[in-house]
Design an enzyme around this catalytic site. Sequence first.
Site, mmCIF file in Angstrom:
data_model
loop_
_atom_site.group_PDB
_atom_site.id
_atom_site.type_symbol
_atom_site.label_atom_id
_atom_site.label_comp_id
_atom_site.label_asym_id
_atom_site.label_seq_id
_atom_site.Cartn_x
_atom_site.Cartn_y
_atom_site.Cartn_z
ATOM 1 N N GLU A 141 0.823 -1.206 0.000
ATOM 2 C CA GLU A 141 0.000 0.000 0.000
ATOM 3 C C GLU A 141 0.860 1.260 0.000
ATOM 4 O O GLU A 141 1.810 1.343 0.788
ATOM 5 C CB GLU A 141 -0.908 -0.006 1.234
ATOM 6 C CG GLU A 141 -1.982 1.053 1.161
ATOM 7 C CD GLU A 141 -2.996 0.913 2.290
ATOM 8 O OE1 GLU A 141 -4.195 1.040 2.031
ATOM 9 O OE2 GLU A 141 -2.583 0.679 3.448
ATOM 10 N N ALA A 280 0.060 -2.448 10.648
ATOM 11 C CA ALA A 280 -0.435 -3.695 10.068
ATOM 12 C C ALA A 280 -1.032 -3.380 8.704
ATOM 13 O O ALA A 280 -1.208 -2.222 8.327
ATOM 14 C CB ALA A 280 -1.477 -4.343 10.976
ATOM 15 N N MET A 281 -1.365 -4.456 7.951
ATOM 16 C CA MET A 281 -1.945 -4.303 6.617
ATOM 17 C C MET A 281 -2.986 -5.382 6.378
ATOM 18 O O MET A 281 -2.739 -6.558 6.637
ATOM 19 C CB MET A 281 -0.836 -4.382 5.566
ATOM 20 C CG MET A 281 -1.318 -4.152 4.155
ATOM 21 S SD MET A 281 -1.922 -2.452 3.958
ATOM 22 C CE MET A 281 -3.111 -2.709 2.644
ATOM 23 N N GLU A 282 -4.124 -4.974 5.823
ATOM 24 C CA GLU A 282 -5.323 -5.799 5.792
ATOM 25 C C GLU A 282 -5.413 -6.752 4.615
ATOM 26 O O GLU A 282 -6.502 -7.024 4.107
ATOM 27 C CB GLU A 282 -6.552 -4.886 5.781
ATOM 28 C CG GLU A 282 -6.725 -4.058 4.507
ATOM 29 C CD GLU A 282 -6.123 -2.678 4.525
ATOM 30 O OE1 GLU A 282 -6.508 -1.834 3.705
ATOM 31 O OE2 GLU A 282 -5.256 -2.429 5.383
ATOM 32 N N ASN A 283 -4.318 -7.326 4.157
ATOM 33 C CA ASN A 283 -4.387 -8.260 3.037
ATOM 34 C C ASN A 283 -5.403 -9.365 3.349
ATOM 35 O O ASN A 283 -5.275 -10.049 4.360
ATOM 36 C CB ASN A 283 -3.018 -8.904 2.796
ATOM 37 C CG ASN A 283 -1.891 -7.898 2.889
ATOM 38 O OD1 ASN A 283 -1.856 -6.934 2.146
ATOM 39 N ND2 ASN A 283 -0.985 -8.115 3.826
ATOM 40 N N HIS A 313 -9.050 -3.628 13.867
ATOM 41 C CA HIS A 313 -8.999 -2.623 12.787
ATOM 42 C C HIS A 313 -8.789 -3.329 11.448
ATOM 43 O O HIS A 313 -9.499 -3.071 10.467
ATOM 44 C CB HIS A 313 -7.863 -1.636 13.095
ATOM 45 C CG HIS A 313 -7.591 -0.636 12.021
ATOM 46 N ND1 HIS A 313 -7.799 0.713 12.188
ATOM 47 C CD2 HIS A 313 -7.086 -0.759 10.767
ATOM 48 C CE1 HIS A 313 -7.449 1.361 11.098
ATOM 49 N NE2 HIS A 313 -7.016 0.491 10.211
ATOM 50 N N GLU A 314 -7.800 -4.232 11.401
ATOM 51 C CA GLU A 314 -7.525 -4.939 10.141
ATOM 52 C C GLU A 314 -8.679 -5.864 9.771
ATOM 53 O O GLU A 314 -8.993 -6.028 8.591
ATOM 54 C CB GLU A 314 -6.221 -5.734 10.251
ATOM 55 C CG GLU A 314 -4.996 -4.918 10.623
ATOM 56 C CD GLU A 314 -4.823 -3.659 9.790
ATOM 57 O OE1 GLU A 314 -5.063 -3.698 8.563
ATOM 58 O OE2 GLU A 314 -4.440 -2.613 10.353
ATOM 59 N N HIS A 317 -11.371 -4.141 7.956
ATOM 60 C CA HIS A 317 -11.042 -3.912 6.549
ATOM 61 C C HIS A 317 -11.501 -5.049 5.639
ATOM 62 O O HIS A 317 -11.646 -4.845 4.433
ATOM 63 C CB HIS A 317 -9.523 -3.768 6.391
ATOM 64 C CG HIS A 317 -9.007 -2.398 6.642
ATOM 65 N ND1 HIS A 317 -9.528 -1.279 6.041
ATOM 66 C CD2 HIS A 317 -7.973 -1.954 7.409
ATOM 67 C CE1 HIS A 317 -8.851 -0.207 6.436
ATOM 68 N NE2 HIS A 317 -7.902 -0.590 7.267
ATOM 69 N N GLU A 336 -10.236 3.515 5.892
ATOM 70 C CA GLU A 336 -9.458 3.756 7.110
ATOM 71 C C GLU A 336 -10.283 4.369 8.241
ATOM 72 O O GLU A 336 -10.130 3.986 9.401
ATOM 73 C CB GLU A 336 -8.233 4.625 6.806
ATOM 74 C CG GLU A 336 -7.198 3.957 5.908
ATOM 75 C CD GLU A 336 -6.658 2.645 6.445
ATOM 76 O OE1 GLU A 336 -6.916 2.293 7.613
ATOM 77 O OE2 GLU A 336 -5.995 1.937 5.672
#
Length: 864
Positions: A141, A280-283, A313-314, A317, A336
Amino acid sequence: MPGENLTRDEARERAALLSVDGYEVSLDLRTATGASAGEGGDGAEGPHTFRSVTTVRFRCTEPGASSFADLIAPAVTAVSLNGRDLDPGEVFDGSRLLLEDLAADNELIVDAQCAYSRTGEGMHRFVDPEDGEVYLYTQYEPADARRVYANFEQPDLKAPYRFEVRAPEGWTVWSNGVGELTDGVWRFAETKPISTYITCVVAGPYHYVTDTYERELPDGTQLEIPLGAMCRKGLAPHFDADDVFLVTKQGLDFFHDHVDYPYPFGKYDQAFVPEYNLGAMENPGLVTFREEFIFRGKVTQASYEGRANVILHEMAHMWFGDLVTMEWWDDLWLKESFADFMGAFSLVGATRFTDGWITFANRRKAWAYRADQLPSTHPVTADIRDLQDAKLNFDGITYAKGASVLKQLVAYVGQDAFLEGARRYFKRHAYGNTRLGDLLSVLEETSGRDMTAWSRAWLQTAGVNSLTPQVLLGADGRVEELAVVQEAAESHPELRPHRVAVGLYRRTPDGALERYARAETDVDGARTVVAELAGAEAPELVLVNDDDLTYCKIRFDETSLATLREHLGALTDPLARALCWSALWNLTRDALLPAREFVDLVLRFGGRESDIGVLQMLHAWAESALVHYAAPAWRETGGRLLAEGARRELEAAEPGSEPQLAWARFFARSAVAPGDFQLLQELLSGTVTVEGLDVDQELRWVFLEPLAAHGFADEKALAEELARDDTASGKRHQVRCLAARPSAEVKARGWARVVESEELSNALVEATIAGFAQPSQRELLAPYAEKYFAVIERVWEERSIQIALHVVRGLFPELLDSPETLDATDAWLAAHEDAPPALRRLVLEARDDLARALRGQACDAATG
């Protein structure tokens, strides 16, 4: 970077022309282990590239037209379009592949050598110094998937993906879909249609733990989701996967209860990875987190709450962002802001962290208030011209202000209408892309309210309002009239509608400060009378945003402020107390309350704070008040008072308690006197102990940084500590401590390693910058103001955007807080009006912080 940029106009033009049917991506990562065991991420050479072969099938609405695909790679071996071989030298410019004479249906095949990353962008490669093992993960991202495979890198060209990966023997590989190792190749199930930036690959000898989530759906279907959690083998002894799974299951229950759309992405893996740039990242199916969420030492419940909030949070998403995705980064808030709100909403509603809204009011909103007063503030729905704009808009407006506004929206339309709107939104736009209007229309359907005016006031204008109570008492001593005055900054004069609760507080016979009256009302315009409170007994404290219903800066009338000065610690309600602390901090930042007074309040009342997250925030604010907003002539006195107060609270804290740990950490950061450093050394050596305080490895490094910064821990001592903690985490701590030492030679070396060299990984760049600028070393840092302005444009042009962000933000000479530094900043801005807008934004933000600090210092000096 200019060649790597993509504008909104280009993306819109391409989306109108193309639609993508699917990707097949084949990666050969067997080169990843070709490095020495001692590499450790600190500069030694490793393998540079891996093979990436992409087949993408797509349609074109105008046969014969031209377009382009995205790819950032050192070399392209072969390109084929619809069976025609193209010359890579002619069609590839380093970031784009020119595609001419497109057919109605197309097949593009790209065979490339892509680069391993050491900046956390693309395919990041990490060598663990503890055991020499290599770990890979991807992070994309907003637009770094093109560093790993050829694609159309924009959110609204969604497609299903099939990945296959060849990896070193003994490794495990994960991607968004379920994987299987067959004949030496990891093959993954085809994904649902998703955007490029949330595709993901994680590979290496990770420690992997599994579990299962089960649930019966309303139609009687049994839902079963395989769960997995992973980390480096070196962190496995510290990995509390059971708690990660507990929060994950609680979150999945919450979202299934509320969104009426079953989790759509099959499995749910969570990878805690090294040297991660984000939280973190929501993959979908493979969420990635920074491994610092695995705690190597004792931490307070605030840390566990923070991790749970990020997990949720993730998870939010998966619906808000992955299932339904914004069309372009203008509407980044659609994912977001929602994830930030739903993370807190589910945290309070589903987990043991039932006080999560206190943290939200105190910590998340502080981030939003700061961002909303910068010259770069923007509406929640932003104007994102290109990818550089997008990178900088992952900010306090998009996350925390957006979430605060959504919290208000829930109060405005009602929770049931809000959730029903979300349910319709997911069903109507599943696997598609949306804009602002798509969400507002379903909320209008479910609530019956006109969302246009609300959206214009809250989503499409910038700035934060201040709300101040005005109390008029009658001859009988009761409230004759209570009004709320709303003000706005000159730069953003919008006055907004606020739904607020106004609370009246007074002391009880036993000295507690408690609420005795409350009224909810709509504040609109410059002055609103709260008729319901007329006739109430005279208050000692008026709290105009009680229960934190709206997004505003709280102000106080003189009586209320005088009450807080004497009785803040007597406020029994923890949320009310947190709101008052936040308001007092905003007054300090706005140069309306002297910094020394804020420090005094923390020293007098901090020890009575029951919420550990609020206490830790107070420590950070007190530190910031002293470093940035206190008059220079008072800094030495203030520093001594802080250190003495922290030591006093440390000794008084209950043995083994969380406040004891928090005060120990704060004492180390506040240490200024020889006796302070002697105590830290004695705690490290074990010659002195504090009952109940476990000086574990993480706390040892906390104690060592101030010792290094003040010349009490030299290179030899730090090398000995690294030998004791010869891990990736230990290496980062050591690098930070080494850069903190009070020596001109040390500063020159740190500057050169970060600015003039690319030898350090992203994590070690960050650690070096963190150690470089010490408040006690202003004189040593003086030569670097001029150097900073001389190099930042070159750094922005030559380095990856992530490293450039670290350098431009982290090395701004904020500690050289003088009018001269402000003038130098203004001179650079005047001379560089044509600099990249994202770079100018960073410098403008730093300039604003500096000007604010100087105003705060003037306020503090005036009370001296």
